[in-house]
Design an enzyme around this catalytic site. Sequence first.
Site, mmCIF file in Angstrom:
data_model
loop_
_atom_site.group_PDB
_atom_site.id
_atom_site.type_symbol
_atom_site.label_atom_id
_atom_site.label_comp_id
_atom_site.label_asym_id
_atom_site.label_seq_id
_atom_site.Cartn_x
_atom_site.Cartn_y
_atom_site.Cartn_z
ATOM 1 N N SER A 82 0.609 -1.527 0.076
ATOM 2 C CA SER A 82 -0.014 -0.109 0.220
ATOM 3 C C SER A 82 0.713 1.538 0.120
ATOM 4 O O SER A 82 2.607 1.671 0.933
ATOM 5 C CB SER A 82 -0.707 -0.222 1.501
ATOM 6 O OG SER A 82 -1.417 1.358 1.354
ATOM 7 N N TYR A 91 -1.888 -0.607 11.063
ATOM 8 C CA TYR A 91 -1.521 -1.244 9.723
ATOM 9 C C TYR A 91 -0.148 -0.853 8.900
ATOM 10 O O TYR A 91 -0.213 -1.711 7.745
ATOM 11 C CB TYR A 91 -2.840 -0.637 8.392
ATOM 12 C CG TYR A 91 -3.307 -0.321 7.340
ATOM 13 C CD1 TYR A 91 -3.356 -1.802 6.833
ATOM 14 C CD2 TYR A 91 -3.070 0.255 7.224
ATOM 15 C CE1 TYR A 91 -3.431 -2.110 5.513
ATOM 16 C CE2 TYR A 91 -3.672 0.005 5.216
ATOM 17 C CZ TYR A 91 -3.767 -1.463 4.751
ATOM 18 O OH TYR A 91 -3.898 -1.750 2.780
#
Length: 291
Positions: free
Chosen positions: A144, A157
């Site tokens: 990501s 995350y």
Amino acid sequence: MSLQEEARFAVVVVGASRGIGRAIAKVVAREKAVVVLVARSSEGLAAAAADVRDAGGEAYTLELDIVASDASTRLRDFLSANGLVCDVLVNSAGYGLRGAAMNLSVEDQLGIVDLNIRALTDLTLRFLPQMAARRRGGVINLGSIAGFLPGPNMALYYASKSFVRSFSEALHQELRATGVTITCVAPGPVSTDFLERSGAGRATLFKILPKLNSAYVAERAWRGFKSGRRLVVPGISAKLVIISAKLLPSAVLLPVVGRLQRRSGDPCPCGSGKKFKECCGARRRQTVGSH
Ligand SMILES: NC(=O)c1ccc[n+]([C@@H]2O[C@H](COP(=O)([O-])OP(=O)(O)OC[C@H]3O[C@@H](n4cnc5c(N)ncnc54)[C@H](OP(=O)(O)O)[C@@H]3O)[C@@H](O)[C@H]2O)c1
């Protein structure tokens, strides 16, 4: 690499019941590939298998919780029982949680480590040796843009995606001469259930960044992998975020990201039970104002 030539070679997509994984399975299926779809939900897997068949591929489904301690053994047993070998592994299962780390459940945050880091590492390292011996295939890991900076109010995350990027890029280099490719795909926000489930979709940062669709990300991921790319960053806005993260000092970046990922009603991480803006947030404003 042509998947039609080797019909029993399979592309194994973990996290295939929805979202980006399901979209990658569909793209791969257009090459008449054998696709093994792995996730927990039987309904999602059945729908993904229908997509794969409609696109011209051959679909196998395996209902499996990939964080289970015997998950990689069960996946390997499933492949050999069906006469398949894992030619390409796609690690797309992952989740995140928005909120201050102090306010989120420790177990839920450790679950991010178990899925985004441990399970991905386990599968990657278990399948790579055979790929290297065959001198073909490889791994697509879903990272990501979060892997390029620390993410206050979504700390676990971001840290997990930083691991995915670092691990994948290092493996890409180690395997450079072997014919095996490791590609890290690093999108910004993508319109999938992930945004709602993680709570990220309600944060300002994810509202201001344009959202890509999963089919576009899947196309870019598969094309990038087939051309041996180390890193695929789909979309202009994701590229701009990564460049900004590299240029801006942490003293600027951290408060901006923290602010854009906090919501006005969020509880204060000090545990007072008050809202952040009425507790430590107000105290900080007074301190800054008094200087
Ligand atoms: N969407 C975004 O904005 C975005 C942006 C950048 C990166 N990413 C990354 O891209 C990847 C895919 O995200 P997405 O948006 O497609 O998410 P998603 O729509 O929530 O899909 C996640 C997939 O992972 C599977 N999964 C979750 N836990 C699992 C487990 N324990 N065992 C097996 N499968 C499991 C889910 O299936 P079941 O629930 O049926 O098991 C589902 O198929 C993730 O790694 C995410 O971090 C997403």
